[in-house]
Design a protein around this motif. Structure first.
Motif, PDB file in Angstrom:
ATOM      1  N   ALA A 137     -24.935 -13.506  10.404  1.00  8.80           N
ATOM      2  CA  ALA A 137     -24.183 -14.586  11.040  1.00  8.80           C
ATOM      3  C   ALA A 137     -24.061 -15.785  10.107  1.00  8.80           C
ATOM      4  CB  ALA A 137     -24.835 -15.006  12.349  1.00  8.80           C
ATOM      5  N   SER A 138     -24.956 -15.887   9.155  1.00  6.32           N
ATOM      6  CA  SER A 138     -24.907 -16.946   8.157  1.00  6.32           C
ATOM      7  C   SER A 138     -25.553 -16.443   6.882  1.00  6.32           C
ATOM      8  CB  SER A 138     -25.638 -18.194   8.647  1.00  6.32           C
ATOM      9  OG  SER A 138     -25.570 -19.199   7.664  1.00  6.32           O
ATOM     10  N   HIS A 139     -24.742 -16.189   5.879  1.00 11.16           N
ATOM     11  CA  HIS A 139     -25.267 -15.657   4.627  1.00 11.16           C
ATOM     12  C   HIS A 139     -26.164 -16.644   3.900  1.00 11.16           C
ATOM     13  CE1 HIS A 139     -21.555 -13.135   5.121  1.00 11.16           C
ATOM     14  NE2 HIS A 139     -22.517 -12.247   5.064  1.00 11.16           N
ATOM     15  N   PHE A 140     -25.783 -17.905   3.930  1.00 11.43           N
ATOM     16  CA  PHE A 140     -26.499 -18.919   3.173  1.00 11.43           C
ATOM     17  C   PHE A 140     -26.821 -20.101   4.075  1.00 11.43           C
ATOM     18  CE2 PHE A 140     -23.552 -16.785   0.258  1.00 11.43           C
ATOM     19  CZ  PHE A 140     -24.473 -16.185  -0.583  1.00 11.43           C
TER      20      PHE A 140
ATOM     21  N   ARG B 237     -29.963 -13.675   0.336  1.00 12.53           N
ATOM     22  CA  ARG B 237     -30.460 -13.962  -1.011  1.00 12.53           C
ATOM     23  C   ARG B 237     -31.641 -14.902  -0.904  1.00 12.53           C
ATOM     24  NH1 ARG B 237     -25.980 -15.042  -5.243  1.00 12.53           N
ATOM     25  NH2 ARG B 237     -27.554 -16.579  -5.690  1.00 12.53           N
ATOM     26  N   PRO B 238     -32.694 -14.641  -1.666  1.00  4.02           N
ATOM     27  CA  PRO B 238     -33.868 -15.514  -1.609  1.00  4.02           C
ATOM     28  C   PRO B 238     -33.551 -16.976  -1.904  1.00  4.02           C
ATOM     29  CG  PRO B 238     -34.352 -13.532  -2.846  1.00  4.02           C
ATOM     30  CD  PRO B 238     -32.869 -13.509  -2.553  1.00  4.02           C
ATOM     31  N   GLY B 239     -32.578 -17.251  -2.754  1.00  2.36           N
ATOM     32  CA  GLY B 239     -32.241 -18.630  -3.084  1.00  2.36           C
ATOM     33  C   GLY B 239     -31.647 -19.407  -1.935  1.00  2.36           C
TER      34      GLY B 239
ATOM     35  N   CYS C  97     -25.846 -24.618   8.257  1.00  2.00           N
ATOM     36  CA  CYS C  97     -26.294 -26.003   8.341  1.00  2.00           C
ATOM     37  C   CYS C  97     -25.292 -26.977   7.738  1.00  2.00           C
ATOM     38  CB  CYS C  97     -27.672 -26.144   7.709  1.00  2.00           C
ATOM     39  SG  CYS C  97     -28.916 -25.272   8.688  1.00  2.00           S
ATOM     40  N   GLY C  98     -24.384 -26.470   6.930  1.00  2.51           N
ATOM     41  CA  GLY C  98     -23.327 -27.312   6.379  1.00  2.51           C
ATOM     42  C   GLY C  98     -22.017 -27.147   7.122  1.00  2.51           C
ATOM     43  N   ASP C  99     -22.050 -26.321   8.191  1.00  2.00           N
ATOM     44  CA  ASP C  99     -20.860 -26.054   9.006  1.00  2.00           C
ATOM     45  C   ASP C  99     -19.697 -25.570   8.142  1.00  2.00           C
ATOM     46  OD1 ASP C  99     -19.882 -25.862  11.593  1.00  2.00           O
ATOM     47  OD2 ASP C  99     -18.887 -27.803  11.491  1.00  2.00           O
TER      48      ASP C  99
END
Length: 79
Positions: free
Chosen positions: A14-17, A58-60, A22-24
């Protein structure tokens, strides 16, 4: 997931990053933009705070979580 600092949400695809939810700012490729924003709203409703949203492929993309710590190079202990 209930933890000492509050409810953690693991939104997976639902959110890759972190910046997506959080940045919409939805990921560039999607099929339902209104649905994506609706999913972001639900994620925010479920999490006790934005710091407890852990998206990612991704861990980053993992934000600094005070309750968590790195376990190797690809995992984070959440609770």
């Amino acid at each position: 997931m209930a933890t000492a600092p509050g409810t953690v949400v693991l939104p997976a695809d639902a959110s890759h990053f972190y910046g997506n939810v959080c940045g919409d700012a939805p990921f560039a490729v999607h099929t339902d933009l209104p649905g994506t924003y609706h999913a972001f709203d639900i994620i925010h409703e479920l999490a006790s705070s934005p710091e407890l949203i852990v998206p990612g492929q991704r861990p980053g993309s993992i934000p600094p979580i005070r309750a968590g710590r790195c376990v190797g190079s690809t995992a984070v202990r959440i609770a």
